[in-house]
Design a protein around this motif. Structure first.
Motif, PDB file in Angstrom:
ATOM      1  N   GLY A  40      18.079  43.266  62.113  1.00  0.00           N
ATOM      2  CA  GLY A  40      16.784  42.783  62.591  1.00  0.00           C
ATOM      3  C   GLY A  40      16.656  41.272  62.487  1.00  0.00           C
ATOM      4  N   VAL A  41      17.114  40.713  61.390  1.00  0.00           N
ATOM      5  CA  VAL A  41      17.074  39.256  61.211  1.00  0.00           C
ATOM      6  C   VAL A  41      17.983  38.581  62.231  1.00  0.00           C
ATOM      7  CG1 VAL A  41      17.674  37.383  59.616  1.00  0.00           C
ATOM      8  CG2 VAL A  41      16.401  39.358  58.787  1.00  0.00           C
ATOM      9  N   SER A  42      19.154  39.163  62.469  1.00  0.00           N
ATOM     10  CA  SER A  42      20.076  38.603  63.457  1.00  0.00           C
ATOM     11  C   SER A  42      19.454  38.599  64.850  1.00  0.00           C
ATOM     12  CB  SER A  42      21.370  39.415  63.459  1.00  0.00           C
ATOM     13  OG  SER A  42      22.233  38.970  64.461  1.00  0.00           O
ATOM     14  N   THR A  43      18.780  39.674  65.195  1.00  0.00           N
ATOM     15  CA  THR A  43      18.104  39.757  66.492  1.00  0.00           C
ATOM     16  C   THR A  43      17.002  38.714  66.590  1.00  0.00           C
ATOM     17  OG1 THR A  43      18.576  42.119  66.554  1.00  0.00           O
ATOM     18  CG2 THR A  43      16.879  41.320  68.046  1.00  0.00           C
ATOM     19  N   HIS A  44      16.235  38.546  65.526  1.00  0.00           N
ATOM     20  CA  HIS A  44      15.161  37.555  65.515  1.00  0.00           C
ATOM     21  C   HIS A  44      15.713  36.133  65.638  1.00  0.00           C
ATOM     22  CE1 HIS A  44      11.471  35.499  64.542  1.00  0.00           C
ATOM     23  NE2 HIS A  44      12.097  34.867  63.562  1.00  0.00           N
ATOM     24  N   LEU A  45      16.774  35.830  64.893  1.00  0.00           N
ATOM     25  CA  LEU A  45      17.369  34.495  64.965  1.00  0.00           C
ATOM     26  C   LEU A  45      17.902  34.201  66.364  1.00  0.00           C
ATOM     27  CD1 LEU A  45      19.350  34.257  61.603  1.00  0.00           C
ATOM     28  CD2 LEU A  45      17.310  32.985  62.247  1.00  0.00           C
ATOM     29  N   SER A  46      18.521  35.196  66.978  1.00  0.00           N
ATOM     30  CA  SER A  46      19.075  35.003  68.311  1.00  0.00           C
ATOM     31  C   SER A  46      17.972  34.773  69.346  1.00  0.00           C
ATOM     32  CB  SER A  46      19.910  36.221  68.708  1.00  0.00           C
ATOM     33  OG  SER A  46      20.402  36.072  70.015  1.00  0.00           O
TER      34      SER A  46
END
Length: 152
Positions: A40-46
């Motif tokens: 989820g954090v990776s998706t948000h950062l992207s």
């Protein structure tokens, strides 16, 4: 009489996994949850990076935290699945019935979710590499049409 002996042997406490095994199996659910959170954090950062790139009309390099989150999620998911299979193999080698304990059933359920997490976090890693290659190929070009490349 043979059935009674096998029945009493399967009902004996020796057929249950040890306390250490049960405690260790409780590490699988937090690892799967960690992998999901990192995905989820990776998706948000992207998506926030893509939004910033669009609003600033320039290519933005990937910071180190994007890499760490993507690979950390994959590592957590793989660790969860690997730990579950190691525990399962250990239980079978000792003749323990892991599904008779709630810890074993919980570990198995989360290991199934762990496979989903492996797939999702692997996609996040691939997309991170794709973003990095896009930046490397186009970082001197403008993102928005009609604009000159940024001056250096």
């Amino acid at each position: 009489m043979n059935e009674t002996a096998s029945l009493s042997r399967s009902e004996s406490p020796a057929a249950l996994p040890s306390r250490a095994w049960r405690r260790t199996s409780l590490a699988v659910p937090p690892l799967v949850v960690l992998a999901g959170v990192l995905f989820g954090v990776s998706t948000h950062l992207s998506s926030s990076r893509t939004h910033r790139r669009s609003s600033q009309c320039r290519w933005i390099p990937l910071p180190w935290d994007t890499w760490a989150v993507a690979y950390g999620g994959l590592a957590a998911a793989l660790a969860a699945v690997g730990l579950h299979f190691w525990l399962r193999r250990r239980a079978r080698a000792r003749g323990w019935n892991q599904e008779r304990t709630w810890q074993g059933a919980l570990s198995t359920g989360f290991a199934v979710l762990g496979w989903v997490a492996v797939l999702l976090t692997a996609v996040a890693v691939v997309l991170t590499h794709s973003d990095a290659s896009d930046y490397a190929a186009h970082h001197r070009e403008p993102v928005c049409e009609g604009l000159a490349p940024p001056a250096r």
